[in-house]
Motif scaffolding. Structure first.
Motif, short mmCIF file in Angstrom:
data_model
loop_
_atom_site.label_atom_id
_atom_site.label_comp_id
_atom_site.label_asym_id
_atom_site.label_seq_id
_atom_site.Cartn_x
_atom_site.Cartn_y
_atom_site.Cartn_z
N ARG A 32 0.63 -1.06 0.01
CA ARG A 32 0.32 -0.38 -0.15
C ARG A 32 1.26 1.50 -0.29
O ARG A 32 0.47 2.25 -0.58
N GLY A 33 1.73 1.56 1.20
CA GLY A 33 2.97 2.39 0.37
C GLY A 33 3.47 2.82 -0.13
O GLY A 33 3.50 3.82 -1.07
N LEU A 34 3.85 1.19 -1.99
CA LEU A 34 4.13 1.22 -2.70
C LEU A 34 3.23 2.07 -3.43
O LEU A 34 3.81 3.20 -4.88
N TYR A 35 1.87 1.63 -3.49
CA TYR A 35 1.06 2.03 -4.78
C TYR A 35 0.86 3.41 -4.38
O TYR A 35 1.17 3.82 -5.11
N TYR A 36 0.77 4.17 -3.08
CA TYR A 36 0.52 5.52 -2.85
C TYR A 36 1.81 6.67 -3.11
O TYR A 36 1.59 7.25 -3.66
N TYR A 37 2.47 5.46 -2.84
CA TYR A 37 4.12 6.53 -3.19
C TYR A 37 3.84 6.53 -4.92
O TYR A 37 4.62 8.39 -5.12
N HIS A 38 3.79 5.89 -5.71
CA HIS A 38 3.23 5.82 -6.64
C HIS A 38 2.35 7.30 -7.29
O HIS A 38 2.50 8.32 -7.98
N LEU A 39 1.51 7.14 -6.42
CA LEU A 39 -0.44 7.88 -6.61
C LEU A 39 0.76 9.21 -6.28
O LEU A 39 0.09 10.37 -7.35
N VAL A 40 1.25 10.07 -5.32
CA VAL A 40 1.16 11.07 -4.82
C VAL A 40 2.75 11.41 -5.48
O VAL A 40 2.62 12.71 -6.16
N ASN A 41 3.77 10.81 -5.51
CA ASN A 41 4.58 11.02 -6.66
C ASN A 41 4.32 11.53 -8.15
O ASN A 41 4.67 12.55 -8.27
N PHE A 42 3.13 10.75 -8.73
CA PHE A 42 3.00 11.18 -9.85
C PHE A 42 1.64 12.04 -9.94
O PHE A 42 1.79 13.44 -10.82
N PHE A 43 0.69 12.22 -9.21
CA PHE A 43 -0.33 13.02 -9.48
C PHE A 43 -0.41 14.07 -8.07
O PHE A 43 -1.10 14.53 -8.66
N GLY A 44 0.25 13.97 -7.10
CA GLY A 44 -0.25 14.71 -5.71
C GLY A 44 -0.89 15.02 -5.34
O GLY A 44 -1.23 14.15 -4.28
N ARG A 45 -2.26 15.53 -5.41
CA ARG A 45 -3.26 15.62 -3.91
C ARG A 45 -4.09 14.39 -4.75
O ARG A 45 -5.04 14.63 -5.83
N VAL A 46 -4.08 13.45 -3.82
CA VAL A 46 -4.90 12.00 -3.69
C VAL A 46 -5.89 11.74 -2.71
O VAL A 46 -5.06 11.95 -2.24
N PRO A 47 -7.02 10.82 -2.73
CA PRO A 47 -7.66 10.44 -2.04
C PRO A 47 -6.61 9.24 -1.40
O PRO A 47 -6.85 8.49 -1.81
N LEU A 48 -6.84 8.92 -0.06
CA LEU A 48 -5.97 8.51 0.55
C LEU A 48 -7.00 6.91 1.48
O LEU A 48 -8.03 7.33 2.52
#
Length: 516
Positions: free
Chosen positions: A140-156
């Protein structure tokens, strides 16, 4: 036991996405009935790993998104979406590539959350349960790592919501990185150093997340935060080094071939195989029985005549390799491991470079990607099926990040030792002799150079450019434009990809990233 991620527990994954009917098939498996045994628990976590494999993951889209925006790579793909990815020219209405990745990462989050929600109540071996939960936090940390890194403001999304209760607001970038950090911390506390020392059904499994992988990504997250924490990053990197199980491979090329996968330099890699699963490509959506476990990176990046040549090295990265000769006056051997180019003795897929391209002067003088290619084992890449694992983080990254942290903590002289370990492998001269007594600013530039040539075409460069603030520095941005004309179309805000338009349409209150 290389490939552990074959079973996907597909029925379990889909059950939580649909509203239960009044007429229930008693033979159908649901999320409520699935979580019973150790086999179920391992199947659940393997399903969470499997979101790394499809097209939106590391089969193709994620490497493209990481590589093409750096000044070490360019795209002249005939597919406009791929062509525009590296030119900061995407629009939110066409979700190809970046939207597929967005969807795939949230699929991985959903699967990880199912493990985290269901494992605690299972009556299975406590140690096995703990390390499976640790893997779920890591993923989950790795998937959110990519989401935040690529898209910035994402739902958690941190649990498995009931049907029609997915109204989760966009989080700030700071909160996103804090969640990534929290997940990697939890993972590091639960994961084993290695699986060979265990008892249980996962003993000797290769490819599962380890304590070293969690600490390495935790350190990266500290560096990627809007306000980097070099002290905390350094502490985690030192822990990885002190484990004493990682080292540099003598041959740099071994980090990008199938034969040398899961070696002592690799801290975490995505597992691909030509032998596992079926022969179909895993484009996305619900898992299908015929899906293989292969990657399309090789055909996408392959030299002309051997694949699609959608991604190529820039001339500037080729020139960067020429800046310093080895102690025996040779070209840095990482150049030949990274790029195919016209030089005596250069061969690709059993062909002499100069002979193969002799009738086409443009190709004869062009540059092509070699990393992750099967040029020594296949005649070409046109079957779309490469089994080369994607190395996400290597020990050389640990050494160079640690050197960077030491420099930023005003311990510049100590940074030399760790940089030199990376240089020694390829025979470069002693940095303390060729560039002695550098100050902090000079060392920053040196580390930027060392990272560029060590990790070229591995998806690190644009992340480094952004976190170092170069996009906000007019002088640095001008240098980037000179090195890679794709930066001419960069506008502030487009360091992030657009939020897919369908997400904005379905979630009132969501806002698009600046610049789109």
């Amino acid at each position: 036991m290389k490939k552990i991620f074959i079973a996907t527990a597909g029925l379990m994954l889909l059950a939580a996405c649909t509203k239960q009917l009044e007429q229930v098939n008693p033979n159908a498996q649901t999320s409520a009935s699935f979580w019973q045994t150790e086999t179920d628990a391992l199947g659940g976590i393997n399903a969470a790993y499997s979101s790394l494999l499809p097209d939106g993951g590391y089969m193709r889209c994620t490497p493209l998104m990481l590589d093409t925006r750096g000044d070490d790579a360019k795209s002249n793909s005939p597919w406009d979406q791929m062509f525009n990815t590296g030119k900061f020219a995407l629009q939110s209405g066409n979700i190809a590539i970046y939207g597929w990745a967005y969807e795939t990462y949230y699929q991985g989050v959903f699967r990880s959350n199912q493990v985290l929600q269901n494992l605690p109540g299972m009556n299975i071996n406590a140690a096995l349960k703990d390390r499976i939960i640790g893997q779920a936090y890591f993923l989950r940390g790795l998937y959110y790592y990519h989401l935040v890194n690529f898209f910035g403001r994402v739902p958690l999304v941190l649990n498995v919501p009931e049907v029609n209760t997915y109204n989760v607001p966009q989080a700030s970038v700071e909160d996103g990185w804090n969640q990534v950090i929290a997940d990697f911390k939890e993972a590091a506390n639960r994961l084993p150093v290695k699986y060979s020392d265990l008892t249980g059904p996962d003993k000797n499994d290769i490819g599962r997340a380890t304590k070293g992988a969690a600490m390495a990504f935790l350190a990266k997250a500290y560096l990627f935060k809007p306000t980097p924490d070099f002290g905390l990053a350094a502490a985690e990197l030192k822990k990885v080094m002190d484990l004493g199980i990682y080292d540099l491979m003598p041959n740099y090329r071994d980090n990008f071939t199938e034969v040398a996968e899961n070696n002592r330099e690799s801290i975490f890699e995505v597992q691909f195989s030509r032998e596992a699963g079926g022969a179909d490509l895993g484009w996305g959506g619900a898992p299908q029985p015929g899906w293989g476990k292969t990657t399309a990176r090789a055909i996408t990046y392959a030299p002309r005549g051997f694949g699609w040549t959608d991604v190529q090295p820039t001339r500037s990265i080729f020139d960067e390799f020429q800046l310093e000769k080895t102690t025996n006056n040779q070209v840095d051997p990482r150049l030949g491991a990274t790029i195919f180019y016209n030089a005596p003795g250069v061969r690709l897929y059993g062909q002499d470079f100069a002979t193969f391209y002799a009738s086409n002067p443009a190709d004869l003088n062009d540059l092509f990607c070699r990393k992750y290619q099967n040029d020594e084992t296949k005649p070409n890449e046109f079957d779309w099926r490469s089994g080369v694992n994607e190395r996400l983080i290597r020990y050389s990254d640990i050494l160079l990040m640690y050197a960077e942290c030491l420099n930023e903590l005003d311990r510049t002289n100590e940074a030399y030792t760790h940089i030199q370990r990376v240089r020694n492998r390829v025979g470069l001269p002693d940095l303390t002799l060729v560039r002695p007594n550098m100050n902090k600013v000079q060392m920053r530039d040196q580390i930027a150079h060392e990272r560029l040539i060590e990790f070229s075409l591995e998806g690190h460069r644009f992340d480094d450019i952004r976190r170092w603030g170069w996009l906000k520095d007019p002088v640095r941005l001008a240098q980037l434009k000179a090195r890679d004309p794709e930066f001419n179309s960069y506008v502030p805000g487009r360091e992030y990809f657009p939020i897919p338009q369908r997400e904005l349409d379905l979630n009132p209150g969501y806002t698009q990233n600046t610049g789109y």
